[in-house]
Design an enzyme around this catalytic site. Structure first.
Site, PDB file in Angstrom:
ATOM      1  N   GLU A  22       0.827  -1.213   0.000  1.00 51.04           N
ATOM      2  CA  GLU A  22       0.000   0.000   0.000  1.00 51.04           C
ATOM      3  C   GLU A  22       0.855   1.255   0.000  1.00 51.04           C
ATOM      4  OE1 GLU A  22      -3.326  -2.114   2.808  1.00 51.04           O
ATOM      5  OE2 GLU A  22      -2.482  -0.208   3.406  1.00 51.04           O
ATOM      6  N   CYS A  48      -2.766   1.066   8.430  1.00 50.12           N
ATOM      7  CA  CYS A  48      -1.673   0.302   7.862  1.00 50.12           C
ATOM      8  C   CYS A  48      -2.091  -1.121   7.476  1.00 50.12           C
ATOM      9  CB  CYS A  48      -0.604   0.306   8.933  1.00 50.12           C
ATOM     10  SG  CYS A  48       0.708  -0.811   8.760  1.00 50.12           S
TER      11      CYS A  48
HETATM   12  N1  SAH Z   1       6.323  -0.624  11.396  1.00 54.13           N
HETATM   13  C1  SAH Z   1       6.406   0.742  11.722  1.00 54.13           C
HETATM   14  C2  SAH Z   1       5.782   1.650  10.687  1.00 54.13           C
HETATM   15  C3  SAH Z   1       4.452   1.232  10.090  1.00 54.13           C
HETATM   16  S1  SAH Z   1       3.043   1.323  11.126  1.00 54.13           S
HETATM   17  C4  SAH Z   1       5.814   1.014  13.101  1.00 54.13           C
HETATM   18  O1  SAH Z   1       5.181   0.126  13.648  1.00 54.13           O
HETATM   19  O2  SAH Z   1       6.054   2.084  13.614  1.00 54.13           O
HETATM   20  C5  SAH Z   1       2.789   3.066  11.349  1.00 54.13           C
HETATM   21  C6  SAH Z   1       1.994   3.412  12.592  1.00 54.13           C
HETATM   22  O3  SAH Z   1       0.631   2.969  12.451  1.00 54.13           O
HETATM   23  C7  SAH Z   1       2.528   2.744  13.854  1.00 54.13           C
HETATM   24  O4  SAH Z   1       2.611   3.673  14.902  1.00 54.13           O
HETATM   25  C8  SAH Z   1       1.497   1.692  14.127  1.00 54.13           C
HETATM   26  O5  SAH Z   1       1.460   1.344  15.487  1.00 54.13           O
HETATM   27  C9  SAH Z   1       0.231   2.359  13.658  1.00 54.13           C
HETATM   28  N2  SAH Z   1      -0.865   1.430  13.390  1.00 54.13           N
HETATM   29  C10 SAH Z   1      -0.813   0.209  12.828  1.00 54.13           C
HETATM   30  N3  SAH Z   1      -2.038  -0.350  12.757  1.00 54.13           N
HETATM   31  C11 SAH Z   1      -2.893   0.540  13.280  1.00 54.13           C
HETATM   32  C12 SAH Z   1      -4.309   0.549  13.498  1.00 54.13           C
HETATM   33  N4  SAH Z   1      -5.062  -0.488  13.147  1.00 54.13           N
HETATM   34  N5  SAH Z   1      -4.851   1.640  14.065  1.00 54.13           N
HETATM   35  C13 SAH Z   1      -4.086   2.689  14.413  1.00 54.13           C
HETATM   36  N6  SAH Z   1      -2.768   2.750  14.260  1.00 54.13           N
HETATM   37  C14 SAH Z   1      -2.161   1.687  13.691  1.00 54.13           C
HETATM   38 FE1  SF4 Z   2       4.733  -4.164  11.660  1.00 54.91          FE
HETATM   39 FE2  SF4 Z   2       3.782  -3.531  14.069  1.00 54.91          FE
HETATM   40 FE3  SF4 Z   2       4.420  -1.587  12.347  1.00 54.91          FE
HETATM   41 FE4  SF4 Z   2       2.288  -3.171  11.900  1.00 54.91          FE
HETATM   42  S1  SF4 Z   2       2.546  -1.713  13.567  1.00 54.91           S
HETATM   43  S2  SF4 Z   2       3.815  -2.565  10.412  1.00 54.91           S
HETATM   44  S3  SF4 Z   2       3.060  -5.140  12.717  1.00 54.91           S
HETATM   45  S4  SF4 Z   2       5.810  -3.085  13.277  1.00 54.91           S
END
Ligand code: SAH
Ligand code: SF4
Length: 371
Positions: free
Chosen positions: A97, A363
């Site tokens: 994405e 994400c």
């Molecule tokens: N892997 C990295 C970057 C990608 S996720 C990380 O975890 O930081 C980017 C942000 O989106 C992260 O802070 C993650 O915790 C948040 N995130 C992922 N899934 C989410 C969801 N379902 N609702 C809200 N925030 C979410």
């Molecule tokens: Fe990976 Fe966690 Fe970031 Fe989702 S929130 S992309 S599982 S590190």
């Protein structure tokens, strides 16, 4: 013997010049090709897109190079028009994405670093799909180019679907027709694919190309401690965001399984080292989940944890996902959380607007929805 074609989007400008020298072509041709790739945003190696390169150069490129880019499998706009989300198909059919966001007068590309993710955060759609593979530098760069092309088309055509006006100023103004900001907050854990991500960032920053400034690139990590220390050591020019979600080791490990490998105290020590070495403030991300980590006590715990550190907290109300039964914090609770950080700890924070929620802009959620 068959040799793999070189994907030109994975080469820095210097590497492109080296490649041209190896082929025996003068460097002026490499310079021209570079500006076609990053100033004209060429998406093919045809004579139409490379008019000023001699036929022998184009033939060599056709035989030994490629510009293969992810193709759009699905593009969805949020109902308010502020977010456009692309599901892109890679050459091996994996899907990733990329999101184009237009918030507060800024255009930002949110790009992925991996297909899937090995970190397994319980609330995250990408984590729920597991790790599929690392992206190559070319695949990371190509996502930014994809967004840059959309913006250019929108400004040329003033296509209302692609340039929905923000109120005010209109998103079609010159300032928003160029890609200026990139966040590595899409699918995957960027510090788990360190070399490819840094190589891609070098290409995105090239002053003769997309020329993204150091202040304009933000990398978000779940807390890969060795990666944070390496960023500090190498003094990489970018902003760092660290996904915290909890100031309590056990609570955090329940949300973020890799916290067992890199515990909270080691993570905070690495963040301190990063800020001391680079002089930079870190953004701490906090996905707000009702009843889990959104109480006044949770706010005070993060306030205490970050005391004395140059920090800003980015609060993200949970986007619900299929395999996690948590629900988003109510707006009043998010506001109260923010007020405690501000009044009791003088800690700045933002609450991420939940724009794009109707297109599952959390994400990894579009990839899941399309399966
Ligand atoms: N892997 C990295 C970057 C990608 S996720 C990380 O975890 O930081 C980017 C942000 O989106 C992260 O802070 C993650 O915790 C948040 N995130 C992922 N899934 C989410 C969801 N379902 N609702 C809200 N925030 C979410
Ligand atoms: Fe990976 Fe966690 Fe970031 Fe989702 S929130 S992309 S599982 S590190």
């Amino acid at each position: 013997m068959h040799t793999a074609r070189v994907n030109l989007h994975g080469l820095t400008r210097e590497q492109l010049h080296v490649q041209f020298a190896r082929w025996g072509f003068p460097s002026v041709h490499a310079a021209r090709l570079w500006s076609h790739l990053y100033l004209d945003l060429a998406d093919s190696l045809s004579s139409a897109t490379l008019p000023d390169l001699p036929v022998r150069v184009r033939d060599r490129l056709a035989a030994e190079a490629t510009l293969e880019s992810p193709r759009t499998a699905l593009a969805t706009d949020s109902s308010d028009g502020f977010t456009r989300k692309y599901l892109l198909r890679l050459s091996d059919d994996e899907r990733i994405e990329t999101v184009l966001m237009r918030f507060t007068g800024r255009v930002t590309a949110c790009i992925s670093s991996q297909a899937g993710c090995a970190m397994g955060c319980v609330f995250c759609a990408t984590g729920q799909m597991g790790f599929l593979r690392d992206l190559t530098p070319a695949e990371i760069v190509a996502q930014a180019l994809h967004v840059a092309r959309t913006l250019r088309r929108a400004s040329e055509a003033a296509d209302p679907a692609e340039a929905r006006p923000e109120s005010p100023p209109p998103a079609t103004t010159a300032s928003s027709s160029r890609l200026r900001n990139v966040v590595l907050m899409g699918m995957g854990e960027p510090l788990h694919n360190y070399d490819a991500v840094m190589h891609a960032i070098d290409i995105l920053r090239d002053p003769a190309g997309l020329a993204l400034g150091a202040e304009r690139i933000t990398l978000s990590t779940v807390g890969v401690v060795p990666g944070i220390l390496r960023l500090a050591r190498e003094r990489r020019p970018l902003h760092l965001a660290v996904s915290l979600h909890s100031a309590d080791s056990a609570e955090r490990a329940a949300l973020v399984p890799v916290a067992k490998k890199w515990p909270l105290d080691e993570l905070m020590a690495a963040c301190r080292t990063y800020s001391e070495t680079t002089g930079r403030r870190i953004f701490y991300e906090w996905t707000l989940i009702e009843g889990k980590n959104d109480s006044p006590e949770h706010a005070r715990a993060v306030g205490r944890l970050l005391r004395g550190l140059p920090a800003q907290v980015n609060l993200i109300p949970l986007n619900p996902t299929t395999q996690y039964d948590g629900v988003p914090t109510r707006p009043e609770a998010a506001k109260r959380f923010q007020q405690i950080l501000a009044h009791e700890f003088s800690l700045p924070s933002t609450v991420r607007q939940r724009r794009g929620l109707d297109i599952a802009a959390g994400c990894g959620q579009l990839a899941v929805a399309a399966t």
